[in-house]
Design an enzyme around this catalytic site. Structure first.
Site, short mmCIF file in Angstrom:
data_model
loop_
_atom_site.label_atom_id
_atom_site.label_comp_id
_atom_site.label_asym_id
_atom_site.label_seq_id
_atom_site.Cartn_x
_atom_site.Cartn_y
_atom_site.Cartn_z
N GLU A 180 47.60 43.35 45.84
CA GLU A 180 47.12 41.91 45.86
C GLU A 180 48.08 40.99 45.13
O GLU A 180 49.20 41.50 44.44
CB GLU A 180 45.59 41.92 45.72
CG GLU A 180 45.41 42.21 44.01
CD GLU A 180 44.07 42.20 43.72
OE1 GLU A 180 43.01 41.47 44.38
OE2 GLU A 180 43.65 42.69 42.57
N LYS A 202 35.15 43.55 39.10
CA LYS A 202 35.79 42.18 38.56
C LYS A 202 35.20 42.29 37.21
O LYS A 202 34.23 41.54 36.85
CB LYS A 202 35.11 41.05 39.45
CG LYS A 202 35.83 39.88 39.23
CD LYS A 202 35.52 38.81 40.62
CE LYS A 202 36.05 37.36 40.16
NZ LYS A 202 37.45 37.23 40.00
N ARG A 262 28.49 41.64 44.62
CA ARG A 262 29.75 42.14 44.14
C ARG A 262 29.58 42.27 42.56
O ARG A 262 30.04 43.32 42.04
CB ARG A 262 30.98 41.28 44.40
CG ARG A 262 32.44 41.65 43.95
CD ARG A 262 33.42 40.94 44.50
NE ARG A 262 33.67 39.55 43.87
CZ ARG A 262 34.46 38.84 44.03
NH1 ARG A 262 35.52 39.15 45.02
NH2 ARG A 262 34.48 37.69 43.76
#
Ligand code: PMP
Length: 288
Positions: free
Chosen positions: A182, A149, A50
């Site tokens: 989220e 991220k 990721r």
């Protein structure tokens, strides 16, 4: 505590970066939060994949192999004698000039902090969280993909402050179309009858490593789990709800925007999933 900064382990007090690092000046960089359980780093390869994808999406070239990154993380744990903890791994665009252009940054910066993390207070794992919807929406993917991220967390920080202003510890974030994305640092799961639903990542959710692990547990147990678009109505009328995240693990939610979820008590399936999660974190890790 020893902190890894740009090639060296230094004492916490000496762990410093340049004020010209674009990670500081512009939030230009990417990061991971990773857990260490009983001397094993949970799903390390997935976290690094990721990180690599986040870096690629912001055109940040990582001059290190995945193994080199993994070695830094494991060594950070060893240097601090940690067996259980939380690792913050950061790659910045590096030191440059005051202008926006990343061309002035010749080398990425790298920081690894192996520490511990305080989860939500224990009582919330047995009694469940009360949360509200934040007015601040999740980033539009056309502006900055929420799957990245990045060091730009202001969007989530504002929503966290809105939660706190409303007397809550967490807030639900919607995307710009009004679908549930989220929470500020956790993914969302709800149950209707025998089906678990979670927002698809294209609704603005980070592809959480914990979310993936919980989906794996559910599918292996033959449970029905669907990644889809969710409205607030579906959340308010759910039979059961929980959030997932590296720090939070699996935490129940019993109230959203003043609406009681199910009968207001923590769901049995949530408790079972938390137990299964605790089992796999000790099996699914890289020994430091
Ligand atoms: N969403 C956001 C915005 C996050 O920052 C995080 C990580 N704290 C998550 C979801 C959960 O992801 P993970 O399970 O990989 O920690």
């Amino acid at each position: 505590m020893k902190v890894y900064v740009n090639g060296q382990f230094v004492d916490e007090a000496e762990a410093k970066i340049s004020v010209f690092d674009h990670g500081l000046l512009y939030g230009d960089g990417v990061f991971e939060g990773i857990r260490l359980y009983d001397g094993c780093v949970f799903r390390l390869d997935e976290h690094l994949e990721r990180l690599e994808k986040s870096a690629k999406a912001i055109m940040l070239n990582l001059p290190w192999s995945r193994q080199e990154l993994a070695d830094i993380i494991c060594e950070s744990c060893r240097q601090n004698g940690l067996k259980n903890g939380y690792i913050r791994f950061i790659v910045t665009r590096g030191v440059g000039s005051l202008g926006l252009s990343p061309k002035s940054c010749t080398e990425p910066g790298i920081i690894c902090i192996a520490d511990t993390i305080s989860l939500y207070p224990e009582e919330f794992y047995t009694q469940g969280l009360r949360i509200i919807t934040a007015p601040t929406r999740r980033m539009n993917p056309a502006a900055l993909a929420p799957m990245v991220k990045s060091l730009n967390y202001l969007n989530n920080i504002l929503a966290k402050m809105e939660a706190q202003n409303g007397g809550c510890l967490e807030a639900l974030m919607l995307n710009d179309e009004g679908y549930v994305a989220e929470c500020t640092g956790d993914n969302v799961f709800i149950r209707h009858h025998d089906t678990w639903l979670t927002p698809a990542y294209y609704a603005g959710a980070l592809k959480g490593v914990t979310r993936g692990a919980v989906i794996d547990i559910m599918r292996e147990a033959g449970m029905n789990v669907v990644e889809t678009n969710l409205t607030r109505y579906e959340v308010w009328t759910a039979d059961e709800m929980f959030l997932t995240g590296t720090a939070a693990e699996v935490i129940p939610v019993v109230e959203v925007d003043g609406r009681t979820i199910g009968d207001g008590s923590v769901g049995q399936q949530t408790l079972d999933l938390l137990q299964s999660f605790h089992r796999i974190v000790r099996e699914d890790g890289t020994q430091i």
